[in-house]
Design an enzyme around this catalytic site. Structure first.
Site, PDB file in Angstrom:
ATOM      1  CE  LYS A  58      -1.424  -4.512   3.437  1.00 31.25           C
ATOM      2  NZ  LYS A  58      -1.688  -5.784   2.775  1.00 31.25           N
ATOM      3  CE1 TYR A 107      -3.676  -2.635   5.676  1.00 30.53           C
ATOM      4  CE2 TYR A 107      -3.415  -0.293   5.212  1.00 30.53           C
ATOM      5  CZ  TYR A 107      -3.589  -1.592   4.766  1.00 30.53           C
ATOM      6  OH  TYR A 107      -3.674  -1.838   3.412  1.00 30.53           O
ATOM      7  CB  SER A 145      -0.850  -0.013   1.280  1.00 34.69           C
ATOM      8  OG  SER A 145      -1.459   1.238   1.464  1.00 34.69           O
TER       9      SER A 145
HETATM   10  P1  NAD Z   1     -10.887  -6.988   1.291  1.00 39.43           P
HETATM   11  O1  NAD Z   1     -11.077  -6.991   2.755  1.00 39.43           O
HETATM   12  O2  NAD Z   1     -12.082  -6.787   0.420  1.00 39.43           O
HETATM   13  O3  NAD Z   1     -10.166  -8.352   0.855  1.00 39.43           O
HETATM   14  C1  NAD Z   1      -9.263  -9.042   1.677  1.00 39.43           C
HETATM   15  C2  NAD Z   1      -9.696 -10.498   1.742  1.00 39.43           C
HETATM   16  O4  NAD Z   1      -8.797 -11.229   2.570  1.00 39.43           O
HETATM   17  C3  NAD Z   1     -11.097 -10.672   2.325  1.00 39.43           C
HETATM   18  O5  NAD Z   1     -11.876 -11.457   1.449  1.00 39.43           O
HETATM   19  C4  NAD Z   1     -10.854 -11.373   3.662  1.00 39.43           C
HETATM   20  O6  NAD Z   1     -11.934 -12.238   3.995  1.00 39.43           O
HETATM   21  C5  NAD Z   1      -9.554 -12.112   3.383  1.00 39.43           C
HETATM   22  N1  NAD Z   1      -8.730 -12.404   4.573  1.00 39.43           N
HETATM   23  C6  NAD Z   1      -8.321 -11.544   5.534  1.00 39.43           C
HETATM   24  N2  NAD Z   1      -7.574 -12.207   6.440  1.00 39.43           N
HETATM   25  C7  NAD Z   1      -7.507 -13.500   6.061  1.00 39.43           C
HETATM   26  C8  NAD Z   1      -6.878 -14.663   6.569  1.00 39.43           C
HETATM   27  N3  NAD Z   1      -6.192 -14.644   7.722  1.00 39.43           N
HETATM   28  N4  NAD Z   1      -7.005 -15.822   5.900  1.00 39.43           N
HETATM   29  C9  NAD Z   1      -7.713 -15.881   4.734  1.00 39.43           C
HETATM   30  N5  NAD Z   1      -8.342 -14.832   4.204  1.00 39.43           N
HETATM   31  C10 NAD Z   1      -8.230 -13.629   4.853  1.00 39.43           C
HETATM   32  O7  NAD Z   1      -9.771  -5.909   0.946  1.00 39.43           O
HETATM   33  P2  NAD Z   1      -9.260  -5.361  -0.458  1.00 39.43           P
HETATM   34  O8  NAD Z   1      -9.621  -3.935  -0.551  1.00 39.43           O
HETATM   35  O9  NAD Z   1      -9.638  -6.271  -1.544  1.00 39.43           O
HETATM   36  O10 NAD Z   1      -7.689  -5.423  -0.197  1.00 39.43           O
HETATM   37  C11 NAD Z   1      -6.899  -6.523  -0.610  1.00 39.43           C
HETATM   38  C12 NAD Z   1      -5.472  -6.286  -0.166  1.00 39.43           C
HETATM   39  O11 NAD Z   1      -5.001  -5.048  -0.700  1.00 39.43           O
HETATM   40  C13 NAD Z   1      -5.307  -6.196   1.351  1.00 39.43           C
HETATM   41  O12 NAD Z   1      -4.114  -6.841   1.710  1.00 39.43           O
HETATM   42  C14 NAD Z   1      -5.200  -4.702   1.596  1.00 39.43           C
HETATM   43  O13 NAD Z   1      -4.451  -4.413   2.737  1.00 39.43           O
HETATM   44  C15 NAD Z   1      -4.480  -4.241   0.342  1.00 39.43           C
HETATM   45  N6  NAD Z   1      -4.727  -2.819   0.025  1.00 39.43           N
HETATM   46  C16 NAD Z   1      -6.021  -2.373  -0.077  1.00 39.43           C
HETATM   47  C17 NAD Z   1      -6.259  -1.012  -0.321  1.00 39.43           C
HETATM   48  C18 NAD Z   1      -7.671  -0.484  -0.393  1.00 39.43           C
HETATM   49  O14 NAD Z   1      -7.841   0.723  -0.192  1.00 39.43           O
HETATM   50  N7  NAD Z   1      -8.682  -1.305  -0.697  1.00 39.43           N
HETATM   51  C19 NAD Z   1      -5.185  -0.135  -0.498  1.00 39.43           C
HETATM   52  C20 NAD Z   1      -3.889  -0.633  -0.422  1.00 39.43           C
HETATM   53  C21 NAD Z   1      -3.674  -1.983  -0.150  1.00 39.43           C
HETATM   54  N1  UFG Z   2     -12.693  11.429   3.393  1.00 38.11           N
HETATM   55  C1  UFG Z   2     -13.744  12.264   3.699  1.00 38.11           C
HETATM   56  N2  UFG Z   2     -14.882  11.715   4.225  1.00 38.11           N
HETATM   57  C2  UFG Z   2     -15.020  10.368   4.437  1.00 38.11           C
HETATM   58  C3  UFG Z   2     -13.931   9.517   4.114  1.00 38.11           C
HETATM   59  C4  UFG Z   2     -12.777  10.084   3.606  1.00 38.11           C
HETATM   60  O1  UFG Z   2     -13.665  13.475   3.518  1.00 38.11           O
HETATM   61  O2  UFG Z   2     -16.075   9.932   4.919  1.00 38.11           O
HETATM   62  C5  UFG Z   2     -11.478  12.014   2.781  1.00 38.11           C
HETATM   63  C6  UFG Z   2     -10.207  11.784   3.565  1.00 38.11           C
HETATM   64  O3  UFG Z   2     -10.018  12.783   4.520  1.00 38.11           O
HETATM   65  C7  UFG Z   2      -9.167  11.803   2.442  1.00 38.11           C
HETATM   66  C8  UFG Z   2      -9.912  11.205   1.237  1.00 38.11           C
HETATM   67  O4  UFG Z   2     -11.299  11.370   1.533  1.00 38.11           O
HETATM   68  O5  UFG Z   2      -8.825  13.124   2.117  1.00 38.11           O
HETATM   69  C9  UFG Z   2      -9.636   9.729   1.022  1.00 38.11           C
HETATM   70  O6  UFG Z   2      -9.862   9.012   2.236  1.00 38.11           O
HETATM   71  P1  UFG Z   2      -9.947   7.426   2.286  1.00 38.11           P
HETATM   72  O7  UFG Z   2     -10.251   7.036   3.677  1.00 38.11           O
HETATM   73  O8  UFG Z   2     -10.839   6.916   1.203  1.00 38.11           O
HETATM   74  O9  UFG Z   2      -8.475   6.987   1.852  1.00 38.11           O
HETATM   75  P2  UFG Z   2      -7.064   7.296   2.531  1.00 38.11           P
HETATM   76  O10 UFG Z   2      -6.231   7.966   1.502  1.00 38.11           O
HETATM   77  O11 UFG Z   2      -7.211   7.968   3.827  1.00 38.11           O
HETATM   78  O12 UFG Z   2      -6.513   5.828   2.829  1.00 38.11           O
HETATM   79  C10 UFG Z   2      -6.766   4.717   1.976  1.00 38.11           C
HETATM   80  C11 UFG Z   2      -6.844   3.457   2.838  1.00 38.11           C
HETATM   81  C12 UFG Z   2      -5.505   3.177   3.437  1.00 38.11           C
HETATM   82  C13 UFG Z   2      -4.486   3.073   2.359  1.00 38.11           C
HETATM   83  C14 UFG Z   2      -4.470   4.330   1.524  1.00 38.11           C
HETATM   84  C15 UFG Z   2      -3.520   4.203   0.381  1.00 38.11           C
HETATM   85  O13 UFG Z   2      -7.821   3.596   3.851  1.00 38.11           O
HETATM   86  O14 UFG Z   2      -5.547   1.960   4.110  1.00 38.11           O
HETATM   87  O15 UFG Z   2      -5.771   4.585   1.012  1.00 38.11           O
HETATM   88  O16 UFG Z   2      -3.751   3.023  -0.316  1.00 38.11           O
HETATM   89  F1  UFG Z   2      -3.273   2.906   2.894  1.00 38.11           F
END
Ligand code: NAD
Ligand code: UFG
Length: 339
Positions: free
Chosen positions: A153, A149, A125
């Site tokens: 990572k 979190y 991330s």
């Molecule tokens: P998500 O929660 O939709 O998907 C993650 C999946 O992993 C889920 O289906 C959950 O049930 C499964 N899981 C969690 N722990 C587990 C375990 N111990 N064993 C087996 N399955 C398990 O999240 P996502 O948005 O699809 O994110 C996928 C990956 O990308 C994550 O590692 C997350 O940290 C990373 N990531 C997500 C974002 C974002 O904003 N969505 C940004 C950066 C990185």
């Molecule tokens: N925001 C609002 N109102 C809300 C939610 C968010 O104004 O209800 C704003 C935040 O302040 C920020 C922007 O919208 O300016 C984006 O916020 P998000 O929570 O959607 O995303 P972030 O950039 O804070 O963080 C997300 C994930 C993190 C990840 C990061 C980069 O939550 O886990 O993106 O991948 F690390």
């Protein structure tokens, strides 16, 4: 064509990536403990692709079950999505995050090592960069995540760097995503958070569909053109295609290397609310409220390395992200469980 093990494949990014991998002709073995997802997303992936694949409900912390996956199936490469991702939750329960994300990955890498599988794509991330010191953020930016979190990572990245350096043959892509949003254009699969969404786009969509009253815009006094926070939103289909490119080009990764997956373009919170209003065909009410602790004013990626190394770049813009998010939300107002 290869057989790819996808961990966390039932989740938001995993389900879209499974679809893209199937359409590219790969065979899949998907494991997920369904702690933040539903098997319905995988049924829909099968429907959309008209292909079937193996699914096993397995927790990464169940080491014997994980080892058995590599005995039963001949796996060529692993894409590792499984993990917990809520920043606030990680502050409240860091042990859970360290155990699930770090110990879970340790088990996976151990099982891979025993089975002689050395090709891995990991979901990292942009949060590993912490407070941006310069924009756009390149992979050379110093690392310093703030939340538990984010620290898990970085810990996994460090673990994978050490493992890859320990013996030849490992090819590991650390994909650092910026802000994934959007959905498959069919509206069949998309983001279905449990409880109150932490992230902007799902919150905006729940307001648009009438589940919540208004968007709280966190901070309107940032040093940005409209005063609200700026992020690099990336369409989940672009992200899925980035994973396909990475897993098919792992020969370009010697050892372990990080690559940003973003668009290189930043949008403000108000840009998103406006574009989402256009997509939904209705005004989305919002109010300006104080900043959310821990947020930065602006962050966006330098996506140049992904283009050079993977031959991949994001193609979809903000309007398409909002259109597809809305399509999923309006077809599934209460997510997968109660459509
Ligand atoms: P998500 O929660 O939709 O998907 C993650 C999946 O992993 C889920 O289906 C959950 O049930 C499964 N899981 C969690 N722990 C587990 C375990 N111990 N064993 C087996 N399955 C398990 O999240 P996502 O948005 O699809 O994110 C996928 C990956 O990308 C994550 O590692 C997350 O940290 C990373 N990531 C997500 C974002 C974002 O904003 N969505 C940004 C950066 C990185
Ligand atoms: N925001 C609002 N109102 C809300 C939610 C968010 O104004 O209800 C704003 C935040 O302040 C920020 C922007 O919208 O300016 C984006 O916020 P998000 O929570 O959607 O995303 P972030 O950039 O804070 O963080 C997300 C994930 C993190 C990840 C990061 C980069 O939550 O886990 O993106 O991948 F690390």
């Amino acid at each position: 064509m290869s057989t790819i093990l996808v961990t966390g494949g039932a989740g938001f990014i995993g389900s879209h990536t499974c679809l893209v991998l199937l359409e590219a002709g790969h065979d899949l073995v998907v494991i997920d403990n369904l702690c933040n997802s539903s098997e319905e997303s995988l049924r829909r992936v099968e429907g959309l692709s008209d292909k079937s694949f193996v699914f096993e409900k397995i927790d990464l912390l169940d080491q014997p079950a994980l080892e058995q996956v590599f005995v039963t199936h001949s796996i060529d490469a692993v894409i590792h999505f499984a993990g917990l991702k809520a920043v606030g939750e990680s502050v409240e329960d860091p042990l859970w995050y360290w155990r699930n994300n770090v110990a879970g990955t340790l088990n996976l890498v151990d099982a891979m090592n025993r089975a002689d599988v050395r090709d891995l794509v990991f979901s990292s991330s942009s949060t590993v960069y912490g407070m941006p010191e310069e924009l756009p953020v390149t992979e050379a930016h110093p690392l310093g995540p703030v939340s538990p979190y984010g620290k898990t990572k970085l810990a996994v990245e460090d673990l994978l760097r050490d493992v890859a350096a320990s013996k030849p043959g490992w090819r590991v892509a650390l994909l650092r995503y910026f802000n994934p949003v959007g959905a498959h254009p069919s509206g069949e699969i998309g983001e279905d958070p449990t409880g109150i969404p932490n992230n902007l786009m799902p919150f905006v969509m729940q307001v648009a569909v009438g589940r919540r009253e208004r968007v709280a815009v966190f901070g309107s006094d940032y040093d940005t053109p409209d005063g609200t926070g700026i992020r690099d939103y990336i369409h989940v289909m672009d992200l899925a295609e980035g994973h396909l490119a990475a897993v098919e080009r792992l020969e370009r990764f010697e050892g372990c290397e990080a690559v940003n997956l973003g668009t290189g373009q930043g949008y403000s919170v108000l840009d998103v609310v406006r574009a989402a209003s256009g997509a939904a065909g209705r005004e989305i009410p919002y109010e300006l409220v104080p900043r959310r602790p821990g947020d930065v004013a602006a962050v966006w990626s330098d996506p140049g390395l992904a283009k050079a190394k993977l031959g991949w770049q994001a193609l979809r813009g903000l309007d398409e992200m909002c259109r597809d998010s809305w399509h999923f939300q309006s077809r599934n107002p209460h997510g997968f469980a109660k459509t």
